[in-house]
Design a protein around this motif. Structure first.
Motif: not given
Length: 421
Positions: A364-388
């Motif tokens: 579960l830690i590994a799964n949520v860490t992967a989500y957090e990496d994608l979340a940070l990418d969306a926060a830094l670069r924006g875009g609907r696809d990154r949020v999705f």
């Protein structure tokens, strides 16, 4: 020593100020600056803060300002406790995910992603101003979602540590059950912010005797009630999950509950109105009892301990913080931000070794860490696809239809805070 609190107009702040006053020998603050754009709230909170210092005989000066650059100028440490969009945005975070049958919560799931998208750009701007004012200043982040925000700060090269009050809350509760001093209780605390387990409770330090099995045997009902999970589950796991794990272990049950009661944001907003009215009373010179219901228990003590250790003036030798993984959990990238016990000093935190984890937790830690990496990418670069992509990766969402619908709702409710939307 100069310490600045960004978000100083928060109703939390008197809790923090009370800790600064009581623990002034540990953290001798000469100047405390409260920064907040909401001038009306700031003056109410600042007035009470000065009265708390006076009542407790603290000689430090308290300054209030809406000028961020002036507030952080020359600060040795800056505490971040801001909420972009206020309680109104939190109210949305806690409600629109429920329309899709998903958890509505300000730090977890779709609501947590919305908060991260609003918050990360603002925090990074503040941090750059802190760096210009004093490159050696430490940034202590209490702003949620702490793990993602701290990761953003560290990736940008800031001297930052994330702080949460979950661990110190467990420490205090376990100490009371064991009838011992909190300083004697050392938690084997591991995971990510708001995704942690107590895998051991040691007396006297990291090498002390583990009394967690005895705690579960003798006080299992009380501990289970506190984290709102069944005692047999805790006995099966052999650990104590934080109450945030209930969103994962009892997701559908929690969704049903949330749909039948007022949001926590609505409760807090009403509480804040009452607190601010109290703060305006010139006779009030201590934090009111109502503040304990606002949340953030023991935040002040954790903040004092961490700031004192980082600034070289003392503090506990071991503290639970959010910091870079650096191989501590070998199944995560080195630049992931984890929440663990660490040795803390003027050079920052160094995580203590963590024994191999049960796959039930590490997965579960590994799964949520992967989500957090994608979340940070969306926060830094924006875009609907990154949020999705971030929503699709989150274990509380995971299905493309939910992720798609939640993406549309997230953008619609947060458009004014998203530069790219």
């Amino acid at each position: 020593m100069k310490l600045t609190v960004v978000g100083g107009g928060s109703t939390y702040t008197p809790e923090l100020v009370d800790g600064f006053a009581r623990l002034r020998d540990t953290l001798p603050i000469e100047e405390l600056v409260l920064v907040d754009p909401a001038a009306d709230r700031l003056e109410l909170v600042g007035g009470l803060a000065r009265r708390i210092f006076a009542r407790q005989g603290h000689t430090g000066r308290i300054v209030t300002t809406s000028d961020l650059d002036a507030g952080v100028d020359g600060a040795d440490a800056v505490l971040l406790q801001l909420r972009v969009g206020g309680q109104a945005a939190r109210e949305k975070d806690e409600t629109w995910p429920l329309e899709c049958g998903c958890i509505g919560q300000e730090t977890t799931g779709a609501g947590g992603l919305a908060k991260a998208l609003r918050t990360v750009p603002v925090v990074l701007d503040i941090a750059e101003r802190v760096r210009r004012a004093n490159p050696r200043a430490w940034i202590i982040d209490f702003t949620n979602p702490v793990g993602i925000v701290t990761r953003a700060l560290l990736r940008a090269g800031h001297r930052a540590v994330g702080l949460c009050n979950v661990a110190i809350g467990f420490q205090r509760k376990f100490a009371a059950l064991l009838d011992t001093a909190p300083a004697e209780v050392h938690l084997a605390h591991v995971g990510l912010n708001h995704l942690t387990w107590e895998t051991g409770v040691r007396l006297g330090g990291p090498d002390g005797a583990d009394v967690l099995p005895a705690l579960l045997a003798e006080h299992g009902e009380a501990i289970a009630a506190d984290v709102r999970l069944p005692r047999p589950l805790l006995e099966s796991l052999g650990v104590v999950p934080s109450y945030y794990l209930r969103y994962y272990y009892a997701h559908d049950e929690v969704v049903r509950e949330l749909r039948t009661k007022p949001s926590r944001a609505a409760e807090v907003a009403a509480m804040e109105r009452e607190l601010l009215a109290m703060y305006g009373d010139p006779a009030l010179d201590e934090k009111p009892a109502l503040l304990a219901k606002r949340g953030g228990a023991f935040y002040s003590e954790a903040a004092v301990d961490l700031a004192a250790a980082l600034l070289g003036g003392g503090g506990s030798p071991y503290q639970v913080v959010n910091t870079l993984n650096r191989g501590t959990l070998p199944f995560l990238p080195d630049d992931a931000v984890i929440e663990v016990q660490a040795a803390v000093g003027p050079d920052g935190p160094v995580p203590l070794p963590v024994p191999a984890l049960d796959p039930l937790f590490s997965g579960l830690i590994a799964n949520v860490t992967a989500y957090e990496d994608l979340a940070l990418d969306a926060a830094l670069r924006g875009g609907r696809d990154r949020v999705f992509r971030a929503l699709l990766a989150h274990p509380l969402i995971g299905q493309y239809a939910y992720a798609d619908a939640l993406t549309d709702r997230l953008v619609a409710h947060n458009r004014e805070h998203l530069a790219w939307a």
